[in-house]
Design a protein around this motif. Structure first.
Motif, PDB file in Angstrom:
ATOM      1  N   THR A  61     -45.024  26.931  28.616  1.00 40.42           N
ATOM      2  CA  THR A  61     -45.262  26.079  27.437  1.00 40.42           C
ATOM      3  C   THR A  61     -45.118  24.608  27.826  1.00 40.42           C
ATOM      4  O   THR A  61     -45.979  23.781  27.520  1.00 40.42           O
ATOM      5  N   THR A  62     -44.042  24.285  28.527  1.00 42.67           N
ATOM      6  CA  THR A  62     -43.806  22.896  28.948  1.00 42.67           C
ATOM      7  C   THR A  62     -44.944  22.406  29.848  1.00 42.67           C
ATOM      8  O   THR A  62     -45.461  21.301  29.667  1.00 42.67           O
ATOM      9  N   MET A  63     -45.332  23.250  30.799  1.00 42.71           N
ATOM     10  CA  MET A  63     -46.359  22.825  31.761  1.00 42.71           C
ATOM     11  C   MET A  63     -47.724  22.672  31.093  1.00 42.71           C
ATOM     12  O   MET A  63     -48.485  21.771  31.426  1.00 42.71           O
ATOM     13  N   ARG A  64     -48.002  23.539  30.160  1.00 46.61           N
ATOM     14  CA  ARG A  64     -49.283  23.423  29.437  1.00 46.61           C
ATOM     15  C   ARG A  64     -49.315  22.153  28.587  1.00 46.61           C
ATOM     16  O   ARG A  64     -50.345  21.501  28.474  1.00 46.61           O
ATOM     17  N   ILE A  65     -48.164  21.804  28.034  1.00 49.34           N
ATOM     18  CA  ILE A  65     -48.100  20.544  27.273  1.00 49.34           C
ATOM     19  C   ILE A  65     -48.307  19.361  28.224  1.00 49.34           C
ATOM     20  O   ILE A  65     -49.071  18.443  27.946  1.00 49.34           O
ATOM     21  N   MET A  66     -47.643  19.427  29.385  1.00 49.15           N
ATOM     22  CA  MET A  66     -47.781  18.329  30.359  1.00 49.15           C
ATOM     23  C   MET A  66     -49.230  18.166  30.807  1.00 49.15           C
ATOM     24  O   MET A  66     -49.701  17.063  31.052  1.00 49.15           O
ATOM     25  N   ALA A  67     -49.913  19.299  30.940  1.00 47.54           N
ATOM     26  CA  ALA A  67     -51.295  19.257  31.417  1.00 47.54           C
ATOM     27  C   ALA A  67     -52.277  18.917  30.286  1.00 47.54           C
ATOM     28  O   ALA A  67     -53.488  18.868  30.511  1.00 47.54           O
ATOM     29  N   GLY A  68     -51.744  18.705  29.079  1.00 45.17           N
ATOM     30  CA  GLY A  68     -52.604  18.311  27.963  1.00 45.17           C
ATOM     31  C   GLY A  68     -53.370  19.472  27.344  1.00 45.17           C
ATOM     32  O   GLY A  68     -54.354  19.264  26.639  1.00 45.17           O
ATOM     33  N   LEU A  69     -52.919  20.701  27.592  1.00 45.27           N
ATOM     34  CA  LEU A  69     -53.643  21.867  27.053  1.00 45.27           C
ATOM     35  C   LEU A  69     -53.174  22.268  25.668  1.00 45.27           C
ATOM     36  O   LEU A  69     -53.931  22.830  24.891  1.00 45.27           O
ATOM     37  N   ILE A  70     -51.887  22.033  25.394  1.00 49.55           N
ATOM     38  CA  ILE A  70     -51.401  22.258  24.026  1.00 49.55           C
ATOM     39  C   ILE A  70     -50.545  21.067  23.618  1.00 49.55           C
ATOM     40  O   ILE A  70     -50.065  20.317  24.471  1.00 49.55           O
ATOM     41  N   GLN A  71     -50.411  20.902  22.311  1.00 56.40           N
ATOM     42  CA  GLN A  71     -49.659  19.770  21.790  1.00 56.40           C
ATOM     43  C   GLN A  71     -48.247  20.210  21.393  1.00 56.40           C
ATOM     44  O   GLN A  71     -48.082  21.301  20.843  1.00 56.40           O
ATOM     45  N   PRO A  72     -47.248  19.383  21.642  1.00 57.60           N
ATOM     46  CA  PRO A  72     -45.905  19.720  21.150  1.00 57.60           C
ATOM     47  C   PRO A  72     -45.793  19.356  19.664  1.00 57.60           C
ATOM     48  O   PRO A  72     -46.684  18.684  19.136  1.00 57.60           O
ATOM     49  N   ASP A  73     -44.712  19.789  19.026  1.00 56.51           N
ATOM     50  CA  ASP A  73     -44.492  19.372  17.632  1.00 56.51           C
ATOM     51  C   ASP A  73     -43.921  17.963  17.610  1.00 56.51           C
ATOM     52  O   ASP A  73     -44.219  17.178  16.716  1.00 56.51           O
ATOM     53  N   SER A  74     -43.083  17.662  18.578  1.00 51.24           N
ATOM     54  CA  SER A  74     -42.541  16.303  18.673  1.00 51.24           C
ATOM     55  C   SER A  74     -42.065  16.058  20.095  1.00 51.24           C
ATOM     56  O   SER A  74     -41.985  16.983  20.905  1.00 51.24           O
ATOM     57  N   GLY A  75     -41.741  14.820  20.379  1.00 49.68           N
ATOM     58  CA  GLY A  75     -41.278  14.460  21.714  1.00 49.68           C
ATOM     59  C   GLY A  75     -42.296  13.582  22.421  1.00 49.68           C
ATOM     60  O   GLY A  75     -43.379  13.328  21.891  1.00 49.68           O
ATOM     61  N   ARG A  76     -41.902  13.135  23.604  1.00 45.01           N
ATOM     62  CA  ARG A  76     -42.777  12.240  24.367  1.00 45.01           C
ATOM     63  C   ARG A  76     -42.867  12.693  25.813  1.00 45.01           C
ATOM     64  O   ARG A  76     -41.898  13.201  26.372  1.00 45.01           O
ATOM     65  N   ILE A  77     -44.032  12.482  26.407  1.00 48.80           N
ATOM     66  CA  ILE A  77     -44.164  12.693  27.856  1.00 48.80           C
ATOM     67  C   ILE A  77     -44.911  11.501  28.434  1.00 48.80           C
ATOM     68  O   ILE A  77     -45.990  11.139  27.944  1.00 48.80           O
TER      69      ILE A  77
END
Ligand SMILES: Nc1ncnc2c1ncn2[C@@H]1O[C@H](COP(=O)(O)OP(=O)(O)OP(=O)(O)O)[C@@H](O)[C@H]1O
Ligand SMILES: [Mg+2]
Length: 320
Positions: free
Chosen positions: A42-58
């Motif tokens: 989940t974290t890596m997919r968010i980092m790669a721009g494939l899914i969006q988190p509900d909140s937070g920053r990268i």
């Protein structure tokens, strides 16, 4: 290079990531470790721009990774935890297809792709169909594919999962080459043994929370501080025991023949002082060693109650 702040992600009511924080410096190899379902993919997919988190920053190389712009795509090479089916595509065609996505075509693409195939030891497989490759070879091809645009950051989701020990070593060898090329790498895994040589820092995630993170050496030092010290003496055992009994930092002592095992909560300097004291009191010490821990132990210690999860996932190799 990477700054992850308060990352949260829910799937329905299920909290997959719970205020996740970590950072990775340039050129670091960050081992992202945790049991099945911990939240690594989940974290890596968010980092790669494939899914969006509900909140937070990268932030990746100063770019807001959640905005998912073109610059970000050029910075990142992402290797997913699965490999698709590619009927009727030869290895070299597969590579050139990915190169074309980044606008690299013609002889330039051919040259680049052959160089990358060489990097992953697949140069003699360029005319094979992708589906004819072994699992290990496919995983190496996948790694080569995510290098076509020469990204600075590699996000590798279990690049060696399901591979036999030899194939895992092959992947490890290639990752070492990438480390030498100063790539920043985040690599996820269940098992740490092989990562310990490669990683400069590590983060242990469980149930969406980062439990431990830091430089491998610092974590080792911390962990080792609670490991026993093994002392082998050839003479003066009783003197040694008397000295040890009067040391504040000695928590317990066990003796077997000429071996004394000491629970010693002290720094390396304290160890040196203790050794000196033994020697100056005429104890003949032939060996004085702090038992060293490994990343595996860190993982087990911090995820102690979750061990059962390892054996639940039968279709995954127990290594990496
Ligand atoms: N699309 C989804 N819908 C619902 N739940 C999901 C989805 N993707 C992941 N999850 C859940 O979120 C949690 C984290 O999953 P994730 O795949 O990030 O874990 P992981 O650490 O990569 O695990 P593994 O080691 O098995 O690959 C799991 O409990 C998983 O079931
Ligand atoms: Mg995963």
């Amino acid at each position: 290079m990477v700054e992850v702040k308060s990352l949260c992600k829910k799937y329905g009511d299920f909290v997959a990531l719970d205020n996740l924080d970590f950072s990775i410096e340039d050129g670091e190899v960050f081992g992202f470790v945790g049991p099945n379902g911990a939240g690594k993919t989940t974290t890596m997919r968010i980092m790669a721009g494939l899914i969006q988190p509900d909140s937070g920053r990268i932030t990746i190389a100063g770019t807001d990774a959640l905005k998912n712009d073109r610059r970000l795509k050029s910075l990142i090479g992402y290797m997913p935890d699965f490999f698709g089916v590619y009927d009727n595509l030869k290895v070299i065609e597969y590579m050139e297809f990915y190169a074309s996505i980044y606008g690299i075509t013609g002889s330039k693409a051919d040259k680049l792709c052959r160089k990358l195939l060489e990097l992953v030891d697949l140069e003699d497989k360029s005319e094979f169909f992708v589906d004819e490759l072994s699992r290990g070879m496919k995983q190496r091809l996948c790694l080569a594919r995510c290098l076509v645009h020469d990204p600075q950051l590699l996000i590798l989701d279990e690049p060696a999962s399901g591979l036999d020990p030899r194939a895992r070593l092959e992947i490890q060898k290639i990752l070492k080459r990438l480390k030498e090329r100063k790539k920043t790498i985040i690599i996820s895994s269940h098992i740490l043994q092989e990562l310990s040589e490669l990683c400069t820092s590590v983060g242990v995630i469980d149930r969406g929370k980062m439990l431990v993170k830091g430089k491998v050496d610092d974590i080792m030092l911390h962990l080792n501080a609670s490991n026993p010290v093994q002392i082998h003496v050839t003479a003066g055992k009783q003197t040694a025991v008397n000295i040890l009994k009067n040391e504040d930092k000695v928590k317990n002592i066990s003796i077997s023949d000429n071996d004394i095992t000491v629970g010693f909560l002290g720094t390396p300097e304290d160890e040196a002082d203790l050794l000196k004291k033994l020697i100056t009191n005429n104890v003949k010490v032939t060996s004085f060693v702090r038992q060293s821990g490994n990343l595996e132990e860190i993982f087990m210690k911090v995820t102690e109650k979750r061990e059962v999860l390892f054996s639940e996932n039968k279709d995954k190799s127990s290594l990496w």
